[in-house]
Design a protein around this motif. Structure first.
Motif, PDB file in Angstrom:
ATOM      1  N   ASP A  64       0.842  -1.191   0.000  1.00  0.00           N
ATOM      2  CA  ASP A  64       0.000   0.000   0.000  1.00  0.00           C
ATOM      3  C   ASP A  64       0.883   1.248   0.000  1.00  0.00           C
ATOM      4  OD1 ASP A  64      -1.852   2.003   0.369  1.00  0.00           O
ATOM      5  OD2 ASP A  64      -2.818   1.090   2.107  1.00  0.00           O
ATOM      6  N   VAL A  65       0.753   2.074  -1.045  1.00  0.00           N
ATOM      7  CA  VAL A  65       1.558   3.296  -1.149  1.00  0.00           C
ATOM      8  C   VAL A  65       0.671   4.539  -1.152  1.00  0.00           C
ATOM      9  CG1 VAL A  65       3.404   2.086  -2.386  1.00  0.00           C
ATOM     10  CG2 VAL A  65       1.597   3.209  -3.698  1.00  0.00           C
ATOM     11  N   THR A  66      -0.581   4.372  -0.765  1.00  0.00           N
ATOM     12  CA  THR A  66      -1.579   5.434  -0.905  1.00  0.00           C
ATOM     13  C   THR A  66      -1.153   6.746  -0.261  1.00  0.00           C
ATOM     14  OG1 THR A  66      -3.270   3.695  -0.788  1.00  0.00           O
ATOM     15  CG2 THR A  66      -4.028   5.969  -0.610  1.00  0.00           C
ATOM     16  N   HIS A  67      -0.534   6.665   0.913  1.00  0.00           N
ATOM     17  CA  HIS A  67      -0.243   7.882   1.673  1.00  0.00           C
ATOM     18  C   HIS A  67       1.255   8.153   1.810  1.00  0.00           C
ATOM     19  CE1 HIS A  67      -4.467   8.263   2.598  1.00  0.00           C
ATOM     20  NE2 HIS A  67      -4.493   7.015   3.029  1.00  0.00           N
ATOM     21  N   LEU A  68       2.055   7.550   0.959  1.00  0.00           N
ATOM     22  CA  LEU A  68       3.493   7.781   1.018  1.00  0.00           C
ATOM     23  C   LEU A  68       3.874   9.094   0.341  1.00  0.00           C
ATOM     24  CD1 LEU A  68       5.036   4.258   0.281  1.00  0.00           C
ATOM     25  CD2 LEU A  68       4.402   5.286   2.474  1.00  0.00           C
TER      26      LEU A  68
END
Length: 254
Positions: A64-68
């Motif tokens: 999950d890279v949604t909020h990186l």
């Protein structure tokens, strides 16, 4: 390789990207098309961490890279170019590219102050990566020219090289052929094919439909922030909604 689920980005009351789900397939050329203002660049900005989504999720190789942040996304192996190629014009082409591999280095202030062995080794590695990237895009002969003195087509290739110098697995190209002539466009299309042949995955935004239709394995179409179609070039050319919203009858399948 990349999975996007119900991605939405709102700026006030405007939904620049609205509930878009899509995949980017490994080892293929994936394209995004649509009218100006359709949300294409915002979509790239969400993937690369420039913007945070209002809702939805982005997964890269199962993570999950949604909020990186952008730098964190880049370290995972996603690099990108921009519509306008911004370089340090008073530096050489090679020096511009050395910056790219810096995100893979660990040297800090102490290393700089004491000119540590790690700093020297990492500087050597960055220079080697820059030369390799220049060679890949066919620009070794302009390594020591000032970036401000090169042509628009050469700037586009330098942007490719800068993305490659970060050691990516997925490269996002935002209008890579913008502002170049047909012969140069063909050369950039050949370079994109070369990138995929070398093991990279490419996703690009482009308005030059002849280029896209001959280059892409899969195309997604955005309009007013929403996905209206996805499929092969032949399927996209034959899709009435795409013809009406964007392509026009001259690109329709006959």
């Amino acid at each position: 390789m990349l999975e996007i689920r119900h991605l939405t980005k709102r700026f006030g009351g405007l939904a620049a990207v609205n509930d878009v789900s899509a995949t980017v397939e490994r080892g293929r050329i994936n394209a995004i098309i649509g009218p100006n203002g359709a949300g294409k660049t915002t979509f790239f900005n969400l993937i690369s961490g420039v913007h945070r989504p209002t809702s939805g999720s982005i997964s890269f190789e199962g993570q999950d890279v949604t909020h990186l942040r952008s730098d964190q996304v880049a370290r995972l192996g996603i690099s990108r170019t921009f519509q306008t190629t911004t370089l340090f014009d008073m530096a050489t082409v090679l020096d511009n590219l050395i910056v790219g591999h810096r995100l893979r280095t660990r040297s800090g202030l102490v290393d700089v102050l004491f000119n540590s062995r790690r700093l020297r080794e990492e500087e050597r590695t960055c220079r080697e990566k820059a030369r390799e990237a220049l060679d890949f895009v066919g620009l070794s002969h302009i390594a020591h020219r000032l970036a401000g003195d090169i042509s628009q087509e050469e700037r586009k290739r330098v942007a490719f090289a800068l993305a490659l110098s970060t050691d990516p697995r997925l490269v996002l190209l935002d209008e890579p052929a913008g502002g170049v002539n047909p012969d140069e466009t063909q050369g950039l299309a050949d370079l994109i094919r070369k990138m995929v042949a070398s093991g990279l995955t490419v996703c690009l935004i482009e308005h030059k439909m002849d280029m896209i239709m001959s280059l892409a394995d899969k195309i997604m179409v955005l309009n007013y922030g929403e996905k209206i179609a996805e499929g092969s070039p032949a399927e996209i050319r034959a899709n009435p909604a795409v013809i009406d919203a964007y392509l026009g009858s001259e690109h329709a399948e006959v």
